[in-house]
Motif scaffolding. Structure first.
Motif, mmCIF file in Angstrom:
data_model
loop_
_atom_site.group_PDB
_atom_site.id
_atom_site.type_symbol
_atom_site.label_atom_id
_atom_site.label_comp_id
_atom_site.label_asym_id
_atom_site.label_seq_id
_atom_site.Cartn_x
_atom_site.Cartn_y
_atom_site.Cartn_z
ATOM 1 N N ASP A 1 63.340 26.423 49.450
ATOM 2 C CA ASP A 1 64.224 27.230 48.604
ATOM 3 C C ASP A 1 64.041 26.934 47.120
ATOM 4 N N GLN A 2 63.169 25.964 46.800
ATOM 5 C CA GLN A 2 62.867 25.673 45.397
ATOM 6 C C GLN A 2 61.570 26.331 44.942
ATOM 7 N N LEU A 3 60.812 26.876 45.904
ATOM 8 C CA LEU A 3 59.506 27.440 45.594
ATOM 9 C C LEU A 3 59.467 28.923 45.920
ATOM 10 N N ASN A 4 58.780 29.666 45.098
ATOM 11 C CA ASN A 4 58.562 31.093 45.318
ATOM 12 C C ASN A 4 57.064 31.307 45.473
ATOM 13 N N ILE A 5 56.600 31.445 46.711
ATOM 14 C CA ILE A 5 55.173 31.634 46.956
ATOM 15 C C ILE A 5 54.779 33.026 46.484
ATOM 16 N N LYS A 6 54.079 33.092 45.385
ATOM 17 C CA LYS A 6 53.692 34.388 44.830
ATOM 18 C C LYS A 6 52.585 35.038 45.643
ATOM 19 N N GLY A 7 51.729 34.228 46.269
ATOM 20 C CA GLY A 7 50.708 34.817 47.109
ATOM 21 C C GLY A 7 49.440 33.995 47.190
ATOM 22 N N ILE A 8 48.559 34.443 48.072
ATOM 23 C CA ILE A 8 47.245 33.823 48.257
ATOM 24 C C ILE A 8 46.220 34.633 47.475
ATOM 25 N N VAL A 9 45.570 33.975 46.543
ATOM 26 C CA VAL A 9 44.497 34.600 45.764
ATOM 27 C C VAL A 9 43.181 34.081 46.333
ATOM 28 N N THR A 10 42.419 34.947 46.965
ATOM 29 C CA THR A 10 41.146 34.537 47.545
ATOM 30 C C THR A 10 40.003 34.973 46.640
ATOM 31 N N VAL A 11 39.156 34.004 46.294
ATOM 32 C CA VAL A 11 37.958 34.284 45.514
ATOM 33 C C VAL A 11 36.806 34.467 46.491
ATOM 34 N N ALA A 12 36.265 35.664 46.539
ATOM 35 C CA ALA A 12 35.173 35.967 47.466
ATOM 36 C C ALA A 12 33.859 36.069 46.708
ATOM 37 N N ASP A 13 32.864 35.330 47.154
ATOM 38 C CA ASP A 13 31.515 35.407 46.597
ATOM 39 C C ASP A 13 30.899 36.721 47.073
ATOM 40 N N SER A 14 30.768 37.684 46.158
ATOM 41 C CA SER A 14 30.295 39.019 46.531
ATOM 42 C C SER A 14 28.887 38.991 47.103
ATOM 43 N N HIS A 15 28.036 38.144 46.542
ATOM 44 C CA HIS A 15 26.664 38.035 47.038
ATOM 45 C C HIS A 15 26.665 37.481 48.464
ATOM 46 N N LEU A 16 27.522 36.486 48.716
ATOM 47 C CA LEU A 16 27.615 35.909 50.057
ATOM 48 C C LEU A 16 28.179 36.930 51.039
ATOM 49 N N TRP A 17 29.117 37.769 50.581
ATOM 50 C CA TRP A 17 29.656 38.796 51.462
ATOM 51 C C TRP A 17 28.551 39.702 51.972
ATOM 52 N N LEU A 18 27.653 40.097 51.088
ATOM 53 C CA LEU A 18 26.553 40.964 51.499
ATOM 54 C C LEU A 18 25.586 40.259 52.444
ATOM 55 N N ASN A 19 25.583 38.930 52.395
ATOM 56 C CA ASN A 19 24.656 38.155 53.224
ATOM 57 C C ASN A 19 25.405 37.306 54.261
ATOM 58 N N ARG A 20 26.599 37.749 54.626
ATOM 59 C CA ARG A 20 27.413 36.953 55.553
ATOM 60 C C ARG A 20 26.759 36.789 56.925
ATOM 61 N N HIS A 21 25.844 37.688 57.257
ATOM 62 C CA HIS A 21 25.142 37.577 58.541
ATOM 63 C C HIS A 21 24.272 36.326 58.621
ATOM 64 N N THR A 22 23.990 35.712 57.474
ATOM 65 C CA THR A 22 23.163 34.502 57.467
ATOM 66 C C THR A 22 23.980 33.252 57.799
ATOM 67 N N LEU A 23 25.310 33.361 57.786
ATOM 68 C CA LEU A 23 26.165 32.218 58.076
ATOM 69 C C LEU A 23 26.244 31.977 59.575
ATOM 70 N N THR A 24 26.517 30.741 59.951
ATOM 71 C CA THR A 24 26.745 30.458 61.360
ATOM 72 C C THR A 24 28.021 31.160 61.805
ATOM 73 N N PRO A 25 28.170 31.472 63.091
ATOM 74 C CA PRO A 25 29.362 32.207 63.542
ATOM 75 C C PRO A 25 30.673 31.547 63.137
ATOM 76 N N GLN A 26 30.777 30.230 63.252
ATOM 77 C CA GLN A 26 32.023 29.538 62.921
ATOM 78 C C GLN A 26 32.331 29.638 61.432
ATOM 79 N N VAL A 27 31.325 29.440 60.605
ATOM 80 C CA VAL A 27 31.517 29.515 59.155
ATOM 81 C C VAL A 27 31.836 30.949 58.740
ATOM 82 N N ARG A 28 31.173 31.908 59.358
ATOM 83 C CA ARG A 28 31.420 33.309 59.015
ATOM 84 C C ARG A 28 32.857 33.706 59.333
#
Length: 300
Positions: free
Chosen positions: A112-139
């Motif tokens: 009741d002392q905190l107001n969670i304004k939200g989650i700001v996610t920084v997404a690597d746009s280049h990695l998004w385009l190449n997400r298929h290169t990540l292992t399934p768990q990491v992806r």
């Protein structure tokens, strides 16, 4: 009440650049930010980017979520008691799941002392385009961080062609249609955009406030305050009737016939009760998707 921003994103996405620039903007407005930084290793490399006049707590070895939630609560409690600040900025490790990180931050002791304004996610746009290169768990982790964002920064846009930039924004909008998406370079975001966020839908007895940014946010939290004791059987019946979109619950539930409210924890269908030897505040925090639609009056 202190506003809290949770910065999420995969390793190397640009969270620390975002953090330092947001600190600068708050200070230019005459506001004093405090920072909790979470790092995977034993040495606080990223925290060296934070000015010495900013109250700082470090959570090393990736302990802001899961088993380290209690340590995180202790750090926040210490900040609230010992430091003067206007806003709290929390940078999670790149390996943290947003739900677990939010769970670690949202203790019934100081919710009741905190107001969670939200989650700001920084997404690597280049990695998004190449997400298929990540292992399934990491992806899966990479995409979960994006799926639960309230504000999504499509970062490193300067590394892409115009057609690639358009593809990233189109695909991200389709994947998380409730988040506001901003194209960024070096994680720079206007402070006004952050300040207009509001992720938490709260309950005060029978009053419900639904918070929106564009559309109703998916991942949110609510606080239930008990006016009277409940039976453990009736409470667990209510828990079993909850939808699967409730991921976490924790707090202190006043149980009929028990002297002090009992510590209650719930995670993905698993329930745990523990006796509490202190008279803790009878409050329960719920975390999940579309929490505002859940009838909590049945626990009264």
């Amino acid at each position: 009440m202190k506003d809290v921003y949770l910065f999420s994103g995969f390793l190397g996405s640009g969270k620390t650049s975002l953090l330092t620039d947001v600190i600068r903007q708050f200070k230019e407005l005459g506001m004093k930010p405090a920072v909790i930084m979470n790092e995977l290793g034993k040495l606080p490399f990223d925290s060296q980017a934070v000015d010495g006049d900013v109250p700082l707590r470090e959570m090393l070895e990736g302990c802001i979520c899961c088993s380290g939630a209690e340590k995180t609560e202790a750090q926040i409690q210490t900040l609230l008691m010992e430091s003067e600040f206007d806003v709290l900025l929390i940078e999670t490790t790149g390996a943290a799941h947003p739900v677990e990180a939010l769970d670690a931050v949202y203790s019934p002791l100081f919710a009741d002392q905190l107001n969670i304004k939200g989650i700001v996610t920084v997404a690597d746009s280049h990695l998004w385009l190449n997400r298929h290169t990540l292992t399934p768990q990491v992806r899966v982790l990479f995409m979960e961080q994006i799926r639960h964002a309230h504000l999504l920064l499509a970062n490193k846009m300067d590394l892409l062609s115009e057609s690639e930039q358009a593809q990233v924004v189109y695909e991200l909008q389709g994947f998380n249609n409730s988040a506001f998406i901003l194209q960024t370079t070096n994680g720079k975001v206007p402070l006004k955009l952050l300040q207009h966020m509001e992720a938490t839908a709260r309950i005060a007895k029978e009053d419900i406030e639904e918070a929106r940014i564009g559309k109703q946010l998916q991942l949110s939290s609510r606080i239930v305050t008990f006016d009277e004791a409940v039976t453990q059987e009736a409470f667990e019946d209510w828990v079993r009737a909850l939808p699967d979109t409730v991921y976490r619950m924790k707090g202190y539930v006043p149980v009929a016939g028990v002297k002090n409210p009992m510590l209650f924890q719930y995670a993905y269908g698993m329930v745990q009760w523990m006796p509490e030897f202190l008279n803790m505040p009878p409050k329960l925090v719920l975390i999940g998707e579309n929490i505002g639609a859940i009838d909590v009056l049945g626990v009264k």
